[in-house]
Every structure is written in structure tokens, then in C-alpha cells.
Motif scaffolding. Structure first.
Motif, PDB file in Angstrom:
ATOM      1  N   UNK A   4     -61.593 -46.259 -55.074  1.00 41.08           N
ATOM      2  CA  UNK A   4     -63.003 -46.160 -54.714  1.00 41.08           C
ATOM      3  C   UNK A   4     -63.296 -47.048 -53.509  1.00 41.08           C
ATOM      4  N   UNK A   5     -64.513 -47.019 -53.047  1.00 37.53           N
ATOM      5  CA  UNK A   5     -64.894 -47.699 -51.809  1.00 37.53           C
ATOM      6  C   UNK A   5     -64.700 -49.217 -51.899  1.00 37.53           C
ATOM      7  N   UNK A   6     -65.009 -49.795 -53.053  1.00 35.07           N
ATOM      8  CA  UNK A   6     -64.847 -51.247 -53.235  1.00 35.07           C
ATOM      9  C   UNK A   6     -63.367 -51.609 -53.277  1.00 35.07           C
ATOM     10  N   UNK A   7     -62.565 -50.804 -53.949  1.00 35.94           N
ATOM     11  CA  UNK A   7     -61.124 -51.064 -54.006  1.00 35.94           C
ATOM     12  C   UNK A   7     -60.475 -50.939 -52.636  1.00 35.94           C
ATOM     13  N   UNK A   8     -60.933 -49.985 -51.841  1.00 36.92           N
ATOM     14  CA  UNK A   8     -60.411 -49.852 -50.473  1.00 36.92           C
ATOM     15  C   UNK A   8     -60.745 -51.105 -49.661  1.00 36.92           C
ATOM     16  N   UNK A   9     -61.960 -51.638 -49.845  1.00 37.92           N
ATOM     17  CA  UNK A   9     -62.347 -52.863 -49.143  1.00 37.92           C
ATOM     18  C   UNK A   9     -61.446 -54.024 -49.546  1.00 37.92           C
ATOM     19  N   UNK A  10     -61.150 -54.127 -50.850  1.00 35.42           N
ATOM     20  CA  UNK A  10     -60.248 -55.179 -51.328  1.00 35.42           C
ATOM     21  C   UNK A  10     -58.857 -55.004 -50.735  1.00 35.42           C
ATOM     22  N   UNK A  11     -58.391 -53.759 -50.670  1.00 31.79           N
ATOM     23  CA  UNK A  11     -57.078 -53.485 -50.090  1.00 31.79           C
ATOM     24  C   UNK A  11     -57.038 -53.892 -48.626  1.00 31.79           C
ATOM     25  N   UNK A  12     -58.111 -53.645 -47.880  1.00 32.99           N
ATOM     26  CA  UNK A  12     -58.148 -54.022 -46.465  1.00 32.99           C
ATOM     27  C   UNK A  12     -58.052 -55.543 -46.301  1.00 32.99           C
ATOM     28  N   UNK A  13     -58.692 -56.288 -47.194  1.00 32.62           N
ATOM     29  CA  UNK A  13     -58.610 -57.753 -47.130  1.00 32.62           C
ATOM     30  C   UNK A  13     -57.199 -58.222 -47.465  1.00 32.62           C
ATOM     31  N   UNK A  14     -56.550 -57.568 -48.409  1.00 29.47           N
ATOM     32  CA  UNK A  14     -55.160 -57.900 -48.730  1.00 29.47           C
ATOM     33  C   UNK A  14     -54.240 -57.596 -47.551  1.00 29.47           C
ATOM     34  N   UNK A  15     -54.469 -56.481 -46.914  1.00 30.63           N
ATOM     35  CA  UNK A  15     -53.653 -56.123 -45.748  1.00 30.63           C
ATOM     36  C   UNK A  15     -53.847 -57.132 -44.626  1.00 30.63           C
TER      37      UNK A  15
END
Length: 331
Positions: A4-15
Motif C-alpha cells: 500500500x501507499x504507506x508501505x511504499x513510503x517506508x520502503x523508499x526510506x529503507x532504500x
């Protein structure tokens, strides 16, 4: 796996954190004007990324590289280094001074003939443009394996770092170039004999305790801020995690030692702290809160009602006010 949109945001911060780690490797290989313990000072933040990203991936159904039992124990302990100021003042003082005494004894026992006459070094310090941004006692405290007198420590940390590289590659950071950094800055080190020959005027355990706080804060507000040219999430993240714990710690420290130093705690917020330390954005942000082109994906708007740049400006102002107070006392 659909995120979902929030999980994608978290993934971007991890990247982004993975890319930061990739940049540290690039600095080690290619930078010419840096000779300091900058990687050792960064160990707790590396631990936060590796431990947190691995757990997050499993929670959302991804299959990250597997940790060995030894790696799991190591990174679980390593990430705790960023919580040094979560401890009670007396515990902090005891840990720091015991590690200092360990270093002093080690270097005292291995003195050369010249060092017996002229004095020996027991603490190494890092400087960026003349500002103290780290010391070897902090590095020893941060690392869950023995570093002082351990000739194999480099190989041990290198071995433990393999999983960090695998995780970074899994998250896709190898597709990006390293972050831009300023290799023209004068980033170096200098060894001292505390307390006989050192830069402090307050040559006591209290002086060293304050000096260590200064080094930890300056590592972010001076070294990370100035050495990395781009406005990367790590500038706010690393600073905020220290700030969060320092808010209460400085109050206790000041009372215990009867010194008038303080830290503005108006930005203390457990919700954003948890997001920065664990990537669990879903407990704090809704999909409507996510700002995809924001450095921190909308976290500062949600927590403080301010944009990233304004919040960072306040955060760094408060931390620099603290370091100026400390410098006045110890130098």
C-alpha cells in the motif's frame, strides 16, 4: 507482493538508508580527504537499518536475505547503540568511564620508551573542519564486540557487514549512484592523552562526559550535514534519534551535576521517533498523510504541522544551542 501507499513510503526510506550505506563504502574506496572513524561512529545507525529493514520485510511478506544466529544477535545489539542517552545518567557515566579506563590501561601497558617519557595517547578523536565529531571511546561503546586491543576487530566487523550488503542489494540500492559528498572538507583525526594533554579545560570525568555528548551530536550536525551535499533523510533521522533521548537525559544530567545546560524539547514526539527507528510508518501515517516527494514522506507534517526544511531547521538549532552550551563549559 503489492504494497500500500504507506508501505511504499517506508520502503523508499529503507532504500535511502541502503543507498547511504552504499555511499559509506564508496567514500572508503574513493574519497581522498577523509581519515577518521566516520564508519565506526555510524555503526548504531547501520544497525537500525539492517535489523529494522529485515524485520519490516518479513512483516509485509517479502523474503530478505537470511541472518545467521550470530548476525541476528550482533545487529540486535548494534542498533541499541543509538540509545546511549536513553540510559540514566549514572549508568551512562559508569559505562563511559569504565570504557575510558579500559582504553587508558591498554595504552599505558603498551607504552614505548618515548611514550613513557613524553606521554601516551589513550583517546582518538575525529574532526570535521576543526569540530570534534567522534572519539574512540564512543566507538567502543557502540560496538557489541571488544574493540580496544582487538587486532581482529576490523575483520570481525567486515564479516558481519556482508549481510548488510546483501540486504542493501535486495532492496535495490545498487541501482543508484552513491549520494554526493564533499571530499574537499578537512575530515581527520587527532589522538590525545586524556587528561594530561587534551583540548578540555574541564579535565575531569564530567568534562569527558560532556565532550562525548558533543561528539555524538556534532557527528550529525557537522559531519553528516556538511559532508553529504544532498538533503538526505539521514541528516534529520540521525539527529532526531539523538535529540529524542537527549531531551530527558540533559535534564537529569544538568540536575545531577548542578550545571545550567538545557535542550528545547518542543519537538519530542514518540510517533515520529518510532517511524525513524523501526520503519513502522503505518502506525503513524495514513495513506492520505503520505507526501511522496517529501524527504521524509510527510512525517514532519504529521508530527509537527511543519514542512521538512522548517522542522530540520528547528531541530538543528536546538541541538546546536546545546553544543554551544557544552563548549562553553568544557573548552
Amino acid at each position: 507482493m503489492d504494497l500500500n501507499k504507506v508501505q511504499v513510503a517506508a520502503l523508499r526510506l529503507m532504500q535511502s538508508d541502503a543507498r547511504f550505506l552504499y555511499t559509506l563504502v564508496d567514500i572508503h574506496k574513493n574519497a581522498e580527504n577523509i581519515t577518521s572513524n566516520y564508519i565506526m561512529m555510524c555503526q548504531p545507525y547501520i544497525g537500525i537499518f539492517v535489523d529494522g529493514a529485515e524485520q519490516w520485510c518479513k512483516k509485509v511478506g517479502l523474503v530478505p536475505p537470511s541472518f545467521t544466529a550470530e548476525e541476528k544477535v550482533y545487529y540486535t545489539a548494534l542498533r541499541q547503540g543509538h540509545k546511549l542517552f536513553e540510559k540514566k545518567y549514572l549508568d551512562y557515566s559508569k559505562m563511559l568511564n569504565e570504557k575510558f579506563k579500559e582504553s587508558d590501561k591498554y595504552y599505558y601497558d603498551k607504552r614505548t620508551t618515548i611514550e613513557k617519557i613524553l606521554g601516551y595517547y589513550n583517546v582518538g578523536t575525529d574532526l570535521c573542519n576543526g569540530e570534534f565529531c567522534g572519539n574512540t571511546i564512543i566507538c567502543a561503546l557502540h560496538t557489541p564486540i571488544k574493540t580496544i586491543g582487538n587486532e581482529q576487530v576490523g575483520n570481525m566487523i567486515k564479516g558481519m557487514s556482508v549481510i548488510a550488503g546483501k540486504l542493501s542489494a535486495y532492496l535495490g540500492c545498487t541501482e543508484n549512484l552513491p549520494y554526493k559528498y564533499n571530499d574537499c572538507l578537512n575530515v581527520t583525526y587527532k589522538d590525545f592523552h586524556f587528561y594530561k594533554d587534551c583540548p578540555l579545560k574541564l579535565r575531569t570525568s564530567l568534562g569527558f562526559e560532556l565532550f562525548t555528548i558533543l561528539c555524538i551530536v556534532n557527528y550529525v550536525t557537522v559531519f553528516i550535514e556538511k559532508y553529504f551535499i544532498e538533503e538526505i533523510p539521514q541528516k534529520f533521522k540521525f539527529a532526531y534519534l539523538q535529540y529524542y533521548y537527549l531531551c530527558d537525559f540533559i535534564k537529569e544530567f544538568s540536575v545531577a551535576n548542578n550545571i545550567g545546560i538545557g535542550l528545547n524539547s518542543s519537538l519530542k514526539n514518540r510517533g515520529i521517533r518510532n517511524c525513524l527507528a523501526h520503519y513502522g510508518l503505518g502506525q503513524f501515517l495514513s495513506e492520505d498523510d503520505v507526501i511522496e516527494d517529501d524527504v521524509l514522506k510527510g512525517l514532519t507534517y504529521k508530527a509537527f504541522g511543519m514542512d521538512y526544511n522548517s522542522t530540520k531547521e528547528h531541530l538543528f538549532e536546538y541541538l546546536r544551542e546545546l553544543t554551544e552550551q557544552i563548549k562553553y563549559v568544557i573548552f
